[in-house]
Design a protein around this motif. Structure first.
Motif, PDB file in Angstrom:
ATOM      1  N   SER A  21      33.104 -15.483  25.785  1.00  0.00           N
ATOM      2  CA  SER A  21      33.534 -16.243  24.852  1.00  0.00           C
ATOM      3  C   SER A  21      32.973 -16.027  23.324  1.00  0.00           C
ATOM      4  CB  SER A  21      33.127 -17.761  25.130  1.00  0.00           C
ATOM      5  OG  SER A  21      31.816 -17.725  25.281  1.00  0.00           O
ATOM      6  N   PRO A  22      33.368 -16.496  22.362  1.00  0.00           N
ATOM      7  CA  PRO A  22      32.592 -16.484  21.114  1.00  0.00           C
ATOM      8  C   PRO A  22      31.378 -16.995  20.782  1.00  0.00           C
ATOM      9  CG  PRO A  22      35.017 -17.282  20.987  1.00  0.00           C
ATOM     10  CD  PRO A  22      34.588 -17.692  22.357  1.00  0.00           C
ATOM     11  N   MET A  23      30.668 -16.504  19.900  1.00  0.00           N
ATOM     12  CA  MET A  23      29.529 -16.898  19.620  1.00  0.00           C
ATOM     13  C   MET A  23      29.113 -16.837  18.282  1.00  0.00           C
ATOM     14  SD  MET A  23      26.582 -14.144  20.844  1.00  0.00           S
ATOM     15  CE  MET A  23      26.966 -14.381  22.589  1.00  0.00           C
ATOM     16  N   CYS A  24      28.172 -17.833  17.734  1.00  0.00           N
ATOM     17  CA  CYS A  24      28.136 -17.845  16.039  1.00  0.00           C
ATOM     18  C   CYS A  24      27.164 -16.679  15.756  1.00  0.00           C
ATOM     19  CB  CYS A  24      27.397 -19.077  15.739  1.00  0.00           C
ATOM     20  SG  CYS A  24      27.163 -19.417  14.114  1.00  0.00           S
ATOM     21  N   LEU A  25      27.937 -16.005  14.792  1.00  0.00           N
ATOM     22  CA  LEU A  25      27.187 -14.950  14.201  1.00  0.00           C
ATOM     23  C   LEU A  25      26.312 -15.043  13.067  1.00  0.00           C
ATOM     24  CD1 LEU A  25      26.800 -11.809  14.127  1.00  0.00           C
ATOM     25  CD2 LEU A  25      28.722 -11.467  12.801  1.00  0.00           C
ATOM     26  N   VAL A  26      27.095 -15.809  12.074  1.00  0.00           N
ATOM     27  CA  VAL A  26      26.231 -16.191  10.768  1.00  0.00           C
ATOM     28  C   VAL A  26      26.450 -18.022  10.830  1.00  0.00           C
ATOM     29  CG1 VAL A  26      26.338 -16.253   8.264  1.00  0.00           C
ATOM     30  CG2 VAL A  26      26.978 -14.241   9.621  1.00  0.00           C
ATOM     31  N   LEU A  81      39.908 -24.816  18.351  1.00  0.00           N
ATOM     32  CA  LEU A  81      41.120 -25.104  17.383  1.00  0.00           C
ATOM     33  C   LEU A  81      40.752 -26.437  16.934  1.00  0.00           C
ATOM     34  CD1 LEU A  81      44.147 -23.852  19.826  1.00  0.00           C
ATOM     35  CD2 LEU A  81      42.632 -22.601  18.343  1.00  0.00           C
ATOM     36  N   GLY A  82      40.590 -27.490  17.793  1.00  0.00           N
ATOM     37  CA  GLY A  82      40.661 -28.748  17.078  1.00  0.00           C
ATOM     38  C   GLY A  82      41.645 -29.556  16.929  1.00  0.00           C
ATOM     39  N   ALA A  83      41.690 -30.827  16.984  1.00  0.00           N
ATOM     40  CA  ALA A  83      43.102 -31.365  16.703  1.00  0.00           C
ATOM     41  C   ALA A  83      42.967 -32.593  15.882  1.00  0.00           C
ATOM     42  CB  ALA A  83      43.533 -32.094  18.133  1.00  0.00           C
ATOM     43  N   THR A  84      42.016 -32.426  14.915  1.00  0.00           N
ATOM     44  CA  THR A  84      41.688 -33.642  13.769  1.00  0.00           C
ATOM     45  C   THR A  84      41.691 -32.971  12.622  1.00  0.00           C
ATOM     46  OG1 THR A  84      39.259 -33.448  13.811  1.00  0.00           O
ATOM     47  CG2 THR A  84      40.158 -34.934  15.697  1.00  0.00           C
ATOM     48  N   ILE A  85      41.297 -33.731  11.605  1.00  0.00           N
ATOM     49  CA  ILE A  85      41.337 -33.162  10.134  1.00  0.00           C
ATOM     50  C   ILE A  85      39.943 -32.484   9.836  1.00  0.00           C
ATOM     51  CG2 ILE A  85      42.941 -34.933   9.132  1.00  0.00           C
ATOM     52  CD1 ILE A  85      40.638 -36.401   8.344  1.00  0.00           C
ATOM     53  N   GLN A  86      38.937 -32.747  10.983  1.00  0.00           N
ATOM     54  CA  GLN A  86      37.812 -32.043  10.567  1.00  0.00           C
ATOM     55  C   GLN A  86      37.957 -30.517  11.034  1.00  0.00           C
ATOM     56  OE1 GLN A  86      35.139 -34.731  12.874  1.00  0.00           O
ATOM     57  NE2 GLN A  86      33.989 -34.950  10.864  1.00  0.00           N
ATOM     58  N   SER A  87      36.961 -29.793  10.087  1.00  0.00           N
ATOM     59  CA  SER A  87      37.004 -28.280  10.517  1.00  0.00           C
ATOM     60  C   SER A  87      36.116 -28.167  11.622  1.00  0.00           C
ATOM     61  CB  SER A  87      36.310 -27.686   9.342  1.00  0.00           C
ATOM     62  OG  SER A  87      36.043 -26.206   9.668  1.00  0.00           O
ATOM     63  N   LYS A  88      36.408 -27.362  12.633  1.00  0.00           N
ATOM     64  CA  LYS A  88      35.788 -27.016  13.748  1.00  0.00           C
ATOM     65  C   LYS A  88      34.623 -25.763  13.753  1.00  0.00           C
ATOM     66  CE  LYS A  88      37.193 -30.193  16.533  1.00  0.00           C
ATOM     67  NZ  LYS A  88      36.135 -31.181  17.394  1.00  0.00           N
ATOM     68  N   THR A  89      35.174 -24.912  12.977  1.00  0.00           N
ATOM     69  CA  THR A  89      34.238 -23.636  12.699  1.00  0.00           C
ATOM     70  C   THR A  89      33.263 -23.804  11.662  1.00  0.00           C
ATOM     71  OG1 THR A  89      36.377 -22.306  13.695  1.00  0.00           O
ATOM     72  CG2 THR A  89      34.323 -21.103  12.381  1.00  0.00           C
ATOM     73  N   LYS A  90      32.228 -23.676  11.921  1.00  0.00           N
ATOM     74  CA  LYS A  90      31.043 -23.618  10.794  1.00  0.00           C
ATOM     75  C   LYS A  90      30.481 -22.166  10.785  1.00  0.00           C
ATOM     76  CE  LYS A  90      31.745 -27.899   9.585  1.00  0.00           C
ATOM     77  NZ  LYS A  90      32.077 -28.279   8.502  1.00  0.00           N
ATOM     78  N   GLY A  91      30.444 -21.543   9.499  1.00  0.00           N
ATOM     79  CA  GLY A  91      29.802 -20.377   9.530  1.00  0.00           C
ATOM     80  C   GLY A  91      30.852 -19.320   9.717  1.00  0.00           C
ATOM     81  N   ILE A  92      30.269 -18.195  10.612  1.00  0.00           N
ATOM     82  CA  ILE A  92      31.195 -17.063  11.064  1.00  0.00           C
ATOM     83  C   ILE A  92      31.042 -17.038  12.540  1.00  0.00           C
ATOM     84  CG2 ILE A  92      31.882 -14.765  10.822  1.00  0.00           C
ATOM     85  CD1 ILE A  92      31.048 -14.949   8.092  1.00  0.00           C
ATOM     86  N   TRP A  93      32.112 -16.855  13.249  1.00  0.00           N
ATOM     87  CA  TRP A  93      31.948 -16.990  14.835  1.00  0.00           C
ATOM     88  C   TRP A  93      32.579 -15.639  15.172  1.00  0.00           C
ATOM     89  CZ3 TRP A  93      30.461 -20.449  18.782  1.00  0.00           C
ATOM     90  CH2 TRP A  93      29.608 -21.685  18.485  1.00  0.00           C
ATOM     91  N   MET A  94      31.971 -14.914  16.099  1.00  0.00           N
ATOM     92  CA  MET A  94      32.297 -13.492  16.579  1.00  0.00           C
ATOM     93  C   MET A  94      32.700 -13.460  18.050  1.00  0.00           C
ATOM     94  SD  MET A  94      29.730 -10.135  16.706  1.00  0.00           S
ATOM     95  CE  MET A  94      28.860 -11.019  18.049  1.00  0.00           C
ATOM     96  N   TRP A  95      33.847 -12.688  18.269  1.00  0.00           N
ATOM     97  CA  TRP A  95      34.203 -12.659  19.828  1.00  0.00           C
ATOM     98  C   TRP A  95      34.347 -10.955  19.696  1.00  0.00           C
ATOM     99  CZ3 TRP A  95      38.726 -15.917  22.541  1.00  0.00           C
ATOM    100  CH2 TRP A  95      38.498 -15.708  23.839  1.00  0.00           C
ATOM    101  N   CYS A  96      33.823 -10.367  21.001  1.00  0.00           N
ATOM    102  CA  CYS A  96      34.004  -9.041  20.842  1.00  0.00           C
ATOM    103  C   CYS A  96      34.517  -8.794  22.099  1.00  0.00           C
ATOM    104  CB  CYS A  96      32.496  -8.061  20.892  1.00  0.00           C
ATOM    105  SG  CYS A  96      31.553  -8.515  19.322  1.00  0.00           S
TER     106      CYS A  96
END
Length: 610
Positions: A3-8, A61-76
């Motif tokens: 699964s993805p993990m936060c990189l930055v 993905l999220g379904a509200t007006i708030q941003s779900k992703t903070k920083g940079i997330w990585m998936w290899c």
């Protein structure tokens, strides 16, 4: 990676690298294709990333007006079409998030996505109109956020040409597109739609300049451009559960565009490279991430050249360590057999050295002055010297133990006075010659067999002379003959020991000659490979700029086309200057290596004569 993990991490506008993600990246030895997605928040960026990962879920993905992703997330994930390559997906936090209120932070996220990726996907909604282009305002700021070289006499360094050479391919994805792809009643492709939206207007003044500036920046910085237009995936009522819907529930046209988009990314996204055309592994990408984020955290502007040089230094030292480890491992089998003869040891040495050099050359890059290759040569030389000494010591130990065992009975006879009788010298010589014969018949004594035997005969010389002189059975003339015979045998053994030493020295000199020639050959091949990479990189840039000039001419922008022509000429001149400088540096390095080789050869010849 499951699964993805936060990189930055982006905490209150401060960027920092997440250790767990960095550990994973640093352990990734495969070549990487890096795809980043950027765009306004809540535009469906994460869905595209999950699709590229060939997973239904992963990035939030999220379904509200708030941003779900903070920083940079990585998936290899394993690359779907390139064997032994990893597809690195970077999902960035949404630009223009009202909760942040800091456009500078957005600009840094955008800049990082560009610096790290080989393909940049810009995601937006609706249409590519003037408002959509203006929202890509961060492109205008790139010359302030990124430097290509650490120092330059060209004040206009960042005005397009150098950036275009190192920037990723640009893909614009338009979501929830509802218009007809037509211009003046003529059906057009998504790519033509994008190019038409980036057309420059003729005229002067602030309003015209404001309109053209972002378009010029996109055209200059990203000469390789692609566009996909996505219809709405489902009805508005179902959008909130998009991440849980089956593919079959999505509209057929949306699925068709999604599949086409993924195929394009898989097939056309190139491996991540840096200045010089060097391809990156996950570990090397990790070094870049650390360098860029630390630079930004210090309030400085990231510099491609500095980052690559810092990465090259780390990677080249790792290449030295890896090459030495390969050599040491290659010598383990023969080391376990010590003592061995000089030819067996030399053959293993040359084979292991070749493997070590190949491992170094495969990993190293931008070792322009040969500093790290010299370090590897020295490290191997030191280890080789130690191995040769260990082999000598093992040979000496085995030979001394063998002679001690073979002469034990004769030594006991000496204590018991066995040879202190008339005719004792003949008996002593028989035992003595039998010991030498058995010693010579023993196999695998190593490189000091003759030298140890020489020392043994010298040690027994006084003992032998004493017995000879005490033997009353022999006449004085016979004793003189036997003494001369013994002296001749000792002299012959001394010559044999010298020949043994000379044979070892000659073989080591031959090893050095072969090694020097091999290093020069490998170095030339490496330089040629890097030259080809640089030329390919230059050719791609030149081809794109010439196409851009052609498009400007066709659209009637003669002044801008002339400026582009001047820029192309400048690119050619700079490339030629860089090639000349590189050729000069390579020649100087090869000349230095040849000089060292000749000097070493003369020194070795002198040693042989001695």
């Amino acid at each position: 990676m499951d699964s993805p993990m936060c990189l930055v991490k982006n905490a209150d506008g401060e960027l920092c690298v997440e250790p767990e993600a960095m550990d994973y990246l640093m352990g990734l030895k495969q070549k990487v294709v890096v795809v980043s997605v950027v765009g306004l928040y809540r535009t469906g960026k994460s869905y595209l990333m999950n699709k590229l990962a060939q997973k239904r879920s992963g990035f939030a993905l999220g379904a509200t007006i708030q941003s779900k992703t903070k920083g940079i997330w990585m998936w290899c994930v394993p690359h779907p079409e390139k064997t032994d390559h990893t597809l690195v997906l970077l999902d960035t936090e949404g630009l223009g998030d009202v909760e942040k209120g800091d456009s500078k932070n957005d600009a840094w996220i955008f800049s990082l996505a560009i610096l790290l990726s080989s393909t940049l996907v810009y995601n937006s909604r609706g249409t590519i109109d003037n408002d959509a282009v203006e929202k890509l305002q961060y492109v205008n700021e790139l010359t302030e956020m990124i430097k290509v070289k650490s120092s330059t006499v060209d004040e206009e360094e960042g005005e397009g040409s150098q950036f275009a050479q190192f920037f990723p391919n640009f893909v614009w994805t338009v979501r929830d597109f509802t218009l007809q792809l037509e211009i003046d009643g003529r059906v057009i492709t998504p790519d033509q739609y994008l190019e038409n939206s980036l057309q420059l207007k003729k005229g002067y003044g602030k309003k015209m300049n404001d309109y053209n500036l972002p378009r010029e920046c996109i055209r200059n910085f990203f000469p390789s451009r692609k566009c996909f237009v996505f219809p709405s995936p489902t009805t508005p009522d179902n959008m909130h559960r998009l991440d849980s819907m089956d593919e079959a529930e999505l509209s057929g046209s949306f699925r068709e565009v999604s599949d086409t988009f993924c195929r394009f990314i898989f097939q056309e996204s190139r491996m991540k490279t840096v200045i010089g055309g060097h391809t990156l592994t996950g570990e090397m990408l990790g070094h870049l991430v650390t360098t860029y984020v630390e630079t930004i955290a210090k309030g400085n502007v990231p510099c491609l050249e500095n980052a690559v040089m810092a990465m090259a230094k780390i990677e080249n030292q790792a290449a030295v360590d890896e090459g030495l480890a390969v050599y040491q491992k290659g010598m383990e089998d023969v080391k376990a057999l010590f003592p061995v003869d000089i030819n067996q040891l030399s053959e293993n040495h040359l084979r292991s050295e070749t493997q070590a050099t190949k491992a170094f050359m495969k990993r190293s890059f931008k070792d322009d002055n040969g500093e790290f290759l010299k370090a590897l040569v020295e490290a191997i030389s030191n280890h080789t010297a130690d191995l040769f000494k260990q082999n000598k010591d093992a040979s000496e130990k085995k030979c001394k133990a063998l002679l001690e065992n073979l002469s034990a009975q004769m030594d006991q006879g000496m204590k018991e006075g066995t040879y202190a009788t008339p005719g004792g010298y003949e008996l002593y010589c028989n035992h003595h010659d039998n010991i030498v014969a058995q010693y010579r018949a023993e196999p695998n004594k190593g490189v000091r067999a003759e030298e140890v035997l020489e020392q043994f005969l010298k040690d027994k010389s006084a003992e032998s002379s004493s017995i000879l002189q005490a033997d009353k059975k022999l006449t004085e003339k016979e004793k003189q003959i036997q003494a001369e015979k013994k002296k001749t045998a000792e002299l012959e053994q001394e010559k044999a020991a010298f020949r043994e030493q000379q044979a070892e020295m000659k073989r080591r000199i031959e090893n050095n000659r072969i090694s020097q020639e091999k290093y020069l050959k490998e170095m030339k091949e490496k330089m040629e490979e890097e030259r080809k990479q640089q030329q390919q990189e230059f050719n791609r840039t030149l081809e794109r700029r010439m196409q851009e000039q052609k498009d400007l001419l066709e659209k009637g922008h003669k002044e801008k086309a002339d400026l582009m022509r001047q820029e192309i000429e400048e690119i050619k001149r700079n490339n030629q200057l860089e090639r000349d400088a590189s050729t000069q540096n390579q020649k100087a390095l090869l000349d230095e290596c040849n000089t060292l080789k000749c000097s070493k050869a003369k020194q070795d010849d002198s040693c042989t004569l001695l």
